[in-house]
Design a protein around this motif. Structure first.
Motif, mmCIF file in Angstrom:
data_model
loop_
_atom_site.group_PDB
_atom_site.id
_atom_site.type_symbol
_atom_site.label_atom_id
_atom_site.label_comp_id
_atom_site.label_asym_id
_atom_site.label_seq_id
_atom_site.Cartn_x
_atom_site.Cartn_y
_atom_site.Cartn_z
ATOM 1 N N THR A 41 0.824 -1.210 0.000
ATOM 2 C CA THR A 41 0.000 0.000 0.000
ATOM 3 C C THR A 41 0.857 1.259 0.000
ATOM 4 N N ILE A 42 1.874 1.273 0.861
ATOM 5 C CA ILE A 42 2.709 2.479 0.925
ATOM 6 C C ILE A 42 3.609 2.618 -0.300
ATOM 7 N N ALA A 43 3.971 1.506 -0.933
ATOM 8 C CA ALA A 43 4.809 1.570 -2.132
ATOM 9 C C ALA A 43 4.074 2.276 -3.268
ATOM 10 N N ALA A 44 2.761 2.200 -3.271
ATOM 11 C CA ALA A 44 1.964 2.844 -4.313
ATOM 12 C C ALA A 44 1.942 4.367 -4.153
ATOM 13 N N GLN A 45 2.288 4.865 -2.983
ATOM 14 C CA GLN A 45 2.319 6.310 -2.740
ATOM 15 C C GLN A 45 3.680 6.850 -3.188
ATOM 16 N N LYS A 46 3.826 6.996 -4.483
ATOM 17 C CA LYS A 46 5.137 7.274 -5.077
ATOM 18 C C LYS A 46 5.672 8.673 -4.813
ATOM 19 N N ASP A 47 4.817 9.552 -4.321
ATOM 20 C CA ASP A 47 5.278 10.908 -4.019
ATOM 21 C C ASP A 47 5.948 10.997 -2.644
ATOM 22 N N VAL A 48 5.887 9.907 -1.876
ATOM 23 C CA VAL A 48 6.511 9.869 -0.546
ATOM 24 C C VAL A 48 7.670 8.868 -0.592
ATOM 25 N N PRO A 49 8.890 9.301 -0.236
ATOM 26 C CA PRO A 49 10.021 8.374 -0.250
ATOM 27 C C PRO A 49 9.781 7.151 0.639
ATOM 28 N N LEU A 50 10.304 6.013 0.189
ATOM 29 C CA LEU A 50 10.205 4.754 0.924
ATOM 30 C C LEU A 50 11.589 4.394 1.436
ATOM 31 N N LYS A 51 11.691 4.206 2.749
ATOM 32 C CA LYS A 51 12.975 3.869 3.360
ATOM 33 C C LYS A 51 12.858 2.490 4.009
ATOM 34 N N LEU A 52 13.776 1.608 3.669
ATOM 35 C CA LEU A 52 13.813 0.259 4.230
ATOM 36 C C LEU A 52 14.935 0.213 5.263
#
Length: 111
Positions: A41-52
């Motif tokens: 779900t959060i990966a689809a929010q492409k305008d917000v950086p994703l940090k692992l």
């Protein structure tokens, strides 16, 4: 046979600046579904950086790497950033050997 879901935990912290995914334990075939459902779900929010955040990740197999590759592909068309934080040395070596390092932004090193 019971799969040991206790060997992997995932926690998501969402802020306006980034989604941070904290991984603990072993990300492998038996736990990949848990990780994938937590991030899709959060990966689809492409305008917000994703940090692992991988500080407490002790193991990752090809299934886990495959999910990260899928995340990269999902976000590349919109330049959605994925950053790996605090990657332990043995996992960083695996990323280097598989070529994944060249597609991830890596911040800090693990201990």
């Amino acid at each position: 046979m019971k799969l040991d879901a206790q060997k992997f935990h995932v926690k998501v912290l969402s802020t306006p600046e980034a989604h941070i995914v904290f991984m603990t334990g072993e990300l492998d075939l038996g736990t990949a579904e848990l990780f994938q459902s937590a991030v899709e779900t959060i990966a689809a929010q492409k305008d917000v950086p994703l940090k692992l955040n991988m500080r407490e990740l002790t193991y990752i197999d090809s299934t886990g790497i495959g999910i990260i590759v899928t995340l990269l592909k999902q976000r590349q068309d919109s330049n959605g950033l994925i950053t790996a934080q605090e990657v332990p040395p043995k996992i960083r070596r695996l990323f280097d050997m598989t070529g994944l390092s060249q597609f991830l932004t890596v911040e800090g090193g693990g201990g």
